[in-house]
Every structure is written in structure tokens, then in C-alpha cells.
Design a protein around this motif. Structure first.
Motif, PDB file in Angstrom:
ATOM      1  N   ASN A  46       1.045  -1.143  -0.045  1.00 46.52           N
ATOM      2  CA  ASN A  46      -0.108   0.026  -0.108  1.00 46.52           C
ATOM      3  C   ASN A  46       0.798   1.338  -0.033  1.00 46.52           C
ATOM      4  N   ILE A  47       1.811   1.367   0.824  1.00 46.35           N
ATOM      5  CA  ILE A  47       2.778   2.473   0.974  1.00 46.35           C
ATOM      6  C   ILE A  47       3.693   2.655  -0.214  1.00 46.35           C
ATOM      7  N   ASP A  48       3.945   1.483  -0.916  1.00 50.89           N
ATOM      8  CA  ASP A  48       4.769   1.609  -1.974  1.00 50.89           C
ATOM      9  C   ASP A  48       3.813   2.237  -3.324  1.00 50.89           C
ATOM     10  N   GLN A  49       2.727   1.637  -3.184  1.00 54.34           N
ATOM     11  CA  GLN A  49       1.789   2.406  -4.253  1.00 54.34           C
ATOM     12  C   GLN A  49       1.676   3.458  -4.222  1.00 54.34           C
ATOM     13  N   LEU A  50       1.219   4.291  -2.983  1.00 55.35           N
ATOM     14  CA  LEU A  50       1.141   5.440  -2.518  1.00 55.35           C
ATOM     15  C   LEU A  50       2.575   6.211  -3.061  1.00 55.35           C
ATOM     16  N   CYS A  51       3.597   5.932  -2.589  1.00 57.23           N
ATOM     17  CA  CYS A  51       4.745   6.631  -3.008  1.00 57.23           C
ATOM     18  C   CYS A  51       5.085   6.780  -4.590  1.00 57.23           C
ATOM     19  N   LEU A  56       2.151  10.078  -1.938  1.00 57.56           N
ATOM     20  CA  LEU A  56       2.782  10.176  -0.506  1.00 57.56           C
ATOM     21  C   LEU A  56       4.298  10.405  -0.862  1.00 57.56           C
ATOM     22  N   LEU A  57       4.900  11.297  -0.025  1.00 65.86           N
ATOM     23  CA  LEU A  57       6.252  11.561   0.221  1.00 65.86           C
ATOM     24  C   LEU A  57       6.774  10.912   1.249  1.00 65.86           C
ATOM     25  N   MET A  58       7.678  10.283   1.221  1.00 60.92           N
ATOM     26  CA  MET A  58       8.430   9.982   2.550  1.00 60.92           C
ATOM     27  C   MET A  58       9.862  10.174   2.879  1.00 60.92           C
ATOM     28  N   PHE A  59      10.044  10.890   3.844  1.00 58.31           N
ATOM     29  CA  PHE A  59      11.556  11.373   4.275  1.00 58.31           C
ATOM     30  C   PHE A  59      11.823  10.637   5.518  1.00 58.31           C
ATOM     31  N   GLY A  60      13.166  10.724   5.682  1.00 54.70           N
ATOM     32  CA  GLY A  60      13.951   9.931   6.747  1.00 54.70           C
ATOM     33  C   GLY A  60      14.897  10.923   7.385  1.00 54.70           C
ATOM     34  N   VAL A  61      15.261  10.809   8.824  1.00 53.29           N
ATOM     35  CA  VAL A  61      16.433  11.537   9.414  1.00 53.29           C
ATOM     36  C   VAL A  61      17.399  10.507   9.554  1.00 53.29           C
ATOM     37  N   PHE A  62      18.588  10.431   9.281  1.00 57.40           N
ATOM     38  CA  PHE A  62      19.663   9.594   9.510  1.00 57.40           C
ATOM     39  C   PHE A  62      20.745  10.178  10.371  1.00 57.40           C
ATOM     40  N   GLU A  63      21.049   9.363  11.061  1.00 54.92           N
ATOM     41  CA  GLU A  63      22.546   9.704  11.870  1.00 54.92           C
ATOM     42  C   GLU A  63      23.474   8.734  11.398  1.00 54.92           C
ATOM     43  N   GLN A  64      24.388   9.142  10.808  1.00 59.62           N
ATOM     44  CA  GLN A  64      25.085   8.255   9.737  1.00 59.62           C
ATOM     45  C   GLN A  64      24.355   7.410   8.737  1.00 59.62           C
ATOM     46  N   SER A  72       5.936  11.696   6.682  1.00 56.49           N
ATOM     47  CA  SER A  72       5.478  11.454   5.280  1.00 56.49           C
ATOM     48  C   SER A  72       4.539  12.673   4.926  1.00 56.49           C
ATOM     49  N   LEU A  73       4.459  12.953   3.813  1.00 56.36           N
ATOM     50  CA  LEU A  73       3.599  14.208   3.378  1.00 56.36           C
ATOM     51  C   LEU A  73       2.592  13.603   2.316  1.00 56.36           C
ATOM     52  N   GLN A  74       1.575  14.295   2.199  1.00 57.27           N
ATOM     53  CA  GLN A  74       0.552  14.097   1.233  1.00 57.27           C
ATOM     54  C   GLN A  74       0.597  15.381   0.363  1.00 57.27           C
ATOM     55  N   ARG A  75       0.312  15.469  -0.901  1.00 60.05           N
ATOM     56  CA  ARG A  75       0.681  16.615  -1.746  1.00 60.05           C
ATOM     57  C   ARG A  75      -0.095  17.631  -1.257  1.00 60.05           C
ATOM     58  N   ARG A  76      -1.174  17.520  -0.548  1.00 56.90           N
ATOM     59  CA  ARG A  76      -2.154  18.507   0.026  1.00 56.90           C
ATOM     60  C   ARG A  76      -1.236  19.523   1.252  1.00 56.90           C
ATOM     61  N   GLY A  77      -0.258  19.040   1.462  1.00 60.84           N
ATOM     62  CA  GLY A  77       0.451  19.593   2.673  1.00 60.84           C
ATOM     63  C   GLY A  77      -0.062  19.082   4.054  1.00 60.84           C
ATOM     64  N   HIS A  78      -0.346  17.798   3.969  1.00 59.61           N
ATOM     65  CA  HIS A  78      -0.962  17.155   5.195  1.00 59.61           C
ATOM     66  C   HIS A  78       0.464  16.097   5.640  1.00 59.61           C
ATOM     67  N   ILE A  79       0.583  16.114   6.909  1.00 60.80           N
ATOM     68  CA  ILE A  79       1.503  15.447   7.595  1.00 60.80           C
ATOM     69  C   ILE A  79       0.842  14.109   8.182  1.00 60.80           C
ATOM     70  N   CYS A  80       1.515  13.084   7.680  1.00 64.03           N
ATOM     71  CA  CYS A  80       1.347  11.533   8.255  1.00 64.03           C
ATOM     72  C   CYS A  80       2.410  10.801   8.577  1.00 64.03           C
ATOM     73  N   ARG A 103       9.616  23.094   4.923  1.00 60.50           N
ATOM     74  CA  ARG A 103      10.223  23.721   3.990  1.00 60.50           C
ATOM     75  C   ARG A 103       9.624  22.813   2.473  1.00 60.50           C
ATOM     76  N   TYR A 104       9.558  21.769   2.672  1.00 59.82           N
ATOM     77  CA  TYR A 104       9.080  21.001   1.474  1.00 59.82           C
ATOM     78  C   TYR A 104       7.888  21.351   1.159  1.00 59.82           C
ATOM     79  N   CYS A 105       6.689  21.492   2.067  1.00 61.05           N
ATOM     80  CA  CYS A 105       5.517  21.954   1.792  1.00 61.05           C
ATOM     81  C   CYS A 105       5.466  23.397   1.010  1.00 61.05           C
ATOM     82  N   LYS A 106       6.225  24.346   1.629  1.00 61.25           N
ATOM     83  CA  LYS A 106       6.399  25.755   0.807  1.00 61.25           C
ATOM     84  C   LYS A 106       7.182  25.679  -0.445  1.00 61.25           C
TER      85      LYS A 106
END
Length: 153
Positions: A46-51, A56-64, A72-80, A103-106
Motif C-alpha cells: 500500500n505504501i509503495d503504491q502511494l509513494c 505520498l512522500l516519505m522522508f527519513g532522518v539519518f544519523e550516519q 510523510s507528506l501528502q501532496r496537499r500539505g498534510h503530515i502523516c 520547507r518542502y511544503c512551502k
């Protein structure tokens, strides 16, 4: 720490974080119907299909090389799906994700408003980051949340 869009093969690790933190911190205020629906929504296919469709846009924060959290963001600017590993909470990873999403939304989605359906225990954190409740707590299909929004200037 860096924030970037997740590669397809990294989504599984993000989904593991989401489900784990959800079960520890959020599930207790959901009814079983809501828990089951969220679990179904989080299925890899499901998530793969949305992305893959761009919904759906998925972002991650990485330490190393270690994924510490995801948003995740929906294109309408909604966080999930905004979750940070418990062991990484309180170290700035969540703030980096939130600021990146804003920033990405803007800049990329050209939105002036960002929204979220906040789990009750996350409302104070969202307020701290500049969001405001726009309605009372809701319980819809077993999911308990507070609708929130912020202007993106």
C-alpha cells in the motif's frame, strides 16, 4: 543528522519504526477498528503504491547510516506517519524532520498551510513547533486525533 527522501528499499525500515512507536505511544487511545485500519494502511504494498504514484512522500532522518525517524507528506500539505524511534527522541531528530517537511511544503508543493491529525499525546509537541488545533478531538473509525494546522510563511 541529515534528512532526505527515502529510497524505495528504505521504506520497510520506516514502516517498522512507525508501527513500533505507534504500538507503544498511540494505540492505547485508538479503538481496535482504528488500530486494524492503521495496520492495514501500513502494509508495504500500500505504501509503495502511494509513494510510487506520488501521492505520498516519505522522508527519513539519518544519523550516519541509521534511520532514526520518518515523516510523510501528502501532496496537499498534510503530515502523516511522523514517528521517531523512542531511543532517538529528544535529540533533535523530530524537529529536523518537521522543519524539513515545512520547507518542502512551502518550496516544493507551494503550500501556505500545513496540516496534521495529531495523536492526543502529540498535541503539545505540535503546538511547540507552531501548529494550532483547528477543531476538537475527533474519534472517527476508531482513530482518535486532534486536527491541527499552521501557516507556512
Amino acid at each position: 543528522m541529515i534528512v532526505r527522501e527515502l529510497e524505495k528499499q528504505e521504506r520497510k525500515y520506516a514502516l517498522d519504526i512507525i508501527w513500533s512507536v505507534f504500538c507503544m505511544d498511540v494505540a492505547e487511545v485508538y479503538e481496535q477498528e482504528g488500530i486494524d485500519a492503521f495496520h492495514e494502511y501500513l502494509k508495504q504494498e500500500n505504501i509503495d503504491q502511494l509513494c510510487d504514484s506520488g501521492e505520498l512522500l516519505m522522508f527519513g532522518v539519518f544519523e550516519q547510516e541509521e534511520l532514526e525517524g520518518t515523516i510523510s507528506l501528502q501532496r496537499r500539505g498534510h503530515i502523516c506517519n511522523y514517528y521517531v524511534r523512542r531511543s532517538c527522541q529528544g535529540k533533535g531528530a523530530g524537529r529536523l524532520l518537521f522543519d524539513y517537511a515545512k520547507r518542502y511544503c512551502k518550496e516544493e508543493l507551494h503550500k501556505t498551510i500545513m496540516t496534521v491529525d495529531a495523536a492526543p499525546e502529540a498535541v503539545k509537541k505540535y503546538i511547540h513547533m507552531g501548529m494550532k488545533p483547528i477543531d476538537e478531538m475527533q474519534m472517527i473509525h476508531g482513530k482518535c486525533y486532534v486536527p491541527m494546522a499552521m501557516e507556512i510563511l
